[in-house]
Motif scaffolding. Structure first.
Motif, mmCIF file in Angstrom:
data_model
loop_
_atom_site.group_PDB
_atom_site.id
_atom_site.type_symbol
_atom_site.label_atom_id
_atom_site.label_comp_id
_atom_site.label_asym_id
_atom_site.label_seq_id
_atom_site.Cartn_x
_atom_site.Cartn_y
_atom_site.Cartn_z
ATOM 1 N N ARG A 185 0.863 -1.190 0.000
ATOM 2 C CA ARG A 185 0.000 0.000 0.000
ATOM 3 C C ARG A 185 0.893 1.232 0.000
ATOM 4 N NH1 ARG A 185 -3.310 3.596 -0.719
ATOM 5 N NH2 ARG A 185 -5.262 3.870 0.422
ATOM 6 N N THR A 186 0.635 2.171 -0.896
ATOM 7 C CA THR A 186 1.390 3.416 -0.967
ATOM 8 C C THR A 186 0.468 4.588 -0.668
ATOM 9 O OG1 THR A 186 2.978 2.555 -2.585
ATOM 10 C CG2 THR A 186 2.738 4.946 -2.450
ATOM 11 N N VAL A 187 0.924 5.464 0.216
ATOM 12 C CA VAL A 187 0.198 6.686 0.551
ATOM 13 C C VAL A 187 1.059 7.859 0.090
ATOM 14 C CG1 VAL A 187 -0.828 8.084 2.371
ATOM 15 C CG2 VAL A 187 -0.877 5.586 2.541
ATOM 16 N N ARG A 188 0.461 8.756 -0.686
ATOM 17 C CA ARG A 188 1.208 9.866 -1.268
ATOM 18 C C ARG A 188 0.775 11.198 -0.678
ATOM 19 N NH1 ARG A 188 0.625 6.128 -5.386
ATOM 20 N NH2 ARG A 188 2.550 5.627 -6.509
ATOM 21 N N TYR A 189 1.758 12.018 -0.342
ATOM 22 C CA TYR A 189 1.566 13.429 -0.056
ATOM 23 C C TYR A 189 2.090 14.199 -1.266
ATOM 24 C CZ TYR A 189 0.798 12.263 4.905
ATOM 25 O OH TYR A 189 0.301 11.780 6.073
ATOM 26 N N PRO A 190 1.827 15.483 -1.364
ATOM 27 C CA PRO A 190 2.320 16.223 -2.525
ATOM 28 C C PRO A 190 3.825 16.105 -2.750
ATOM 29 C CG PRO A 190 0.677 17.517 -1.390
ATOM 30 C CD PRO A 190 0.908 16.312 -0.537
ATOM 31 N N ALA A 191 4.605 16.018 -1.671
ATOM 32 C CA ALA A 191 6.059 15.949 -1.821
ATOM 33 C C ALA A 191 6.667 14.823 -0.989
ATOM 34 C CB ALA A 191 6.692 17.284 -1.443
ATOM 35 N N ALA A 192 5.911 13.777 -0.735
ATOM 36 C CA ALA A 192 6.419 12.633 0.030
ATOM 37 C C ALA A 192 5.546 11.418 -0.251
ATOM 38 C CB ALA A 192 6.423 12.935 1.526
ATOM 39 N N ARG A 193 6.114 10.235 -0.062
ATOM 40 C CA ARG A 193 5.294 9.036 -0.204
ATOM 41 C C ARG A 193 5.813 7.945 0.726
ATOM 42 N NH1 ARG A 193 8.741 8.243 -4.685
ATOM 43 N NH2 ARG A 193 9.398 6.079 -5.001
ATOM 44 N N PHE A 194 4.879 7.114 1.157
ATOM 45 C CA PHE A 194 5.171 6.006 2.065
ATOM 46 C C PHE A 194 4.619 4.727 1.455
ATOM 47 C CE2 PHE A 194 4.981 9.838 4.491
ATOM 48 C CZ PHE A 194 5.973 9.720 5.447
ATOM 49 N N THR A 195 5.430 3.686 1.437
ATOM 50 C CA THR A 195 4.992 2.391 0.931
ATOM 51 C C THR A 195 5.161 1.350 2.031
ATOM 52 O OG1 THR A 195 5.610 2.943 -1.343
ATOM 53 C CG2 THR A 195 5.337 0.613 -0.830
ATOM 54 N N PHE A 196 4.107 0.589 2.259
ATOM 55 C CA PHE A 196 4.106 -0.451 3.288
ATOM 56 C C PHE A 196 3.927 -1.793 2.583
ATOM 57 C CE2 PHE A 196 2.402 3.477 4.991
ATOM 58 C CZ PHE A 196 3.184 3.664 6.122
ATOM 59 N N THR A 197 4.896 -2.678 2.749
ATOM 60 C CA THR A 197 4.889 -3.979 2.076
ATOM 61 C C THR A 197 4.903 -5.082 3.116
ATOM 62 O OG1 THR A 197 6.110 -3.033 0.194
ATOM 63 C CG2 THR A 197 6.068 -5.436 0.400
ATOM 64 N N TRP A 198 3.934 -5.965 3.030
ATOM 65 C CA TRP A 198 3.817 -7.046 4.004
ATOM 66 C C TRP A 198 4.951 -8.045 3.830
ATOM 67 C CZ3 TRP A 198 2.016 -8.191 8.474
ATOM 68 C CH2 TRP A 198 1.880 -9.519 8.885
ATOM 69 N N ASP A 199 5.614 -8.363 4.946
ATOM 70 C CA ASP A 199 6.684 -9.355 4.974
ATOM 71 C C ASP A 199 6.176 -10.542 5.778
ATOM 72 O OD1 ASP A 199 8.951 -10.901 5.324
ATOM 73 O OD2 ASP A 199 10.274 -9.203 5.759
ATOM 74 N N ASP A 200 5.766 -11.576 5.076
ATOM 75 C CA ASP A 200 5.154 -12.729 5.734
ATOM 76 C C ASP A 200 6.123 -13.450 6.664
ATOM 77 O OD1 ASP A 200 2.655 -14.282 5.860
ATOM 78 O OD2 ASP A 200 3.881 -15.926 5.080
ATOM 79 N N SER A 201 7.417 -13.381 6.368
ATOM 80 C CA SER A 201 8.405 -14.079 7.197
ATOM 81 C C SER A 201 8.581 -13.419 8.554
ATOM 82 C CB SER A 201 9.755 -14.130 6.466
ATOM 83 O OG SER A 201 10.297 -12.825 6.331
#
Length: 338
Positions: free
Chosen positions: A215-231
């Motif tokens: 899931r990626t959340v974007r701000y006008p000048a920033a972004r955050f990506t959260f990726t599930w790590d099953d391990s």
């Protein structure tokens, strides 16, 4: 003549007292606002821990056990962060120019250091009302905002208020080099019980949910990506496309990520470049997505009053429980929802 001499002596002493008071006032104001512009005098020049002082008491003479909240810089040049992996909750806020800052909340444990520390915003004051008189560590604030911080139900701890609490890292450039020694402000971690006022619930996941591993959340000048790590049963965090790790190499890995859709409006405050500071409204109601265990759950959020916690529920009113571990709450504009 003797009477005149005594009067002159008294006037001289009064002038000295007045000058001293002005000097003290100037020093205090400077310590509060230094971090706001990124300038200010070095607070300390070394990373070595110092003896833990007794935190300053409250007006009643006793220090309450509550959370420590630290306003953390999140400009690319401020990374990697220090002590972020120990936080129980991390709030992500949009600030001037579409950039982001973090508000890290500590209850379970206190790291040796946290930072880089930056200035507070009006949004922080409403957000922190969910906690019972928290301690807020911040580098400074705009002059107009300082009276609001002083009146807020929290313990304000800018540089200069508690000796030894802050230091500047010699290997980094200002304003991204101010760090906090948490134990100078809070004698020990208050424990998870200090988080019960948030309204968050923990436990088994609700029924349903849609598989969503990134899931990626974007701000006008920033972004955050959260990726599930099953391990690891955690989400890996990337900021602006770069994996988030701490200065000691620890990954920043929340167990739950909340994308909370909120209203943002212009505030009455501006930065030194004339950019308006957006005000994020966290009192009210709206929608959210709760990410846990590699799934996304639709949720409603509600916080009727500033002193209330934020409840996340299903449309049927059932709690949307969080997984045990660190929680990220990403506050994003409601209109930006995909």
């Amino acid at each position: 003549m003797a009477a005149v001499g005594k009067s002159t002596g008294r006037r001289t002493r009064l002038r000295r007292v007045a000058v001293a008071a002005v000097v003290v006032g100037v020093v205090t104001a400077g310590s509060l606002t230094a971090g706001c512009t990124g300038g200010g005098k070095p607070v300390d020049d070394g990373r070595a821990p110092e003896p833990k002082p007794t935190p300053s008491p409250t007006l009643s003479g006793e220090r309450t056990a509550s959370v420590l909240a630290v306003k953390v810089d999140n400009a690319p040049s401020a990374r990697p962060h220090t002590g972020l992996d120990a936080a129980d909750i991390i709030y992500v806020e949009q600030v001037e120019g579409g950039l982001s800052r973090l508000l890290a909340v500590y209850a379970s444990e206190l790291p040796t250091a946290v930072g880089p520390v930056r200035s507070a915003r009006e949004t922080d004051l409403e957000l922190l009302r969910q906690f019972d008189r928290p301690t807020l560590a911040f580098s400074g604030a705009q002059t107009k905002l300082l009276p609001l911080i002083d009146r807020a139900p929290l313990h304000a701890e800018p540089p200069g208020r508690t000796p030894g609490a802050y230091y500047r890292a010699a290997d980094q450039a200002a304003p991204h080099n101010l760090y906090l020694r948490p134990h100078h402000l809070v004698p020990s971690a208050p424990g998870k019980a200090a988080l019960t006022t948030t309204g968050f619930t923990y436990g088994a996941a609700p029924e349903g949910g849609e598989p969503e591993t990134t899931r990626t959340v974007r701000y006008p000048a920033a972004r955050f990506t959260f990726t599930w790590d099953d391990s690891r049963d955690r989400y890996r965090v990337a900021m602006d496309g770069t994996a988030a790790v701490t200065t000691d190499g620890q990954p920043v890995a929340p167990a739950t990520v909340v994308v909370q859709y909120v209203r943002m409006r212009p505030s009455g405050y501006f930065d030194s470049r004339g950019n308006n500071s957006p005000y994020t409204e966290t009192v009210g109601s709206g929608t959210a997505q709760v990410l846990r265990d590699g799934k996304s759950y639709e949720a409603l959020w509600k916080r009727p009053e500033p002193g209330d916690g934020t409840r996340f529920t299903t449309v049927d009113g059932e709690p949307v429980n969080f997984a045990d571990g660190q929680v990220w709450v990403v506050l994003t504009r409601a209109a930006s929802r995909d």
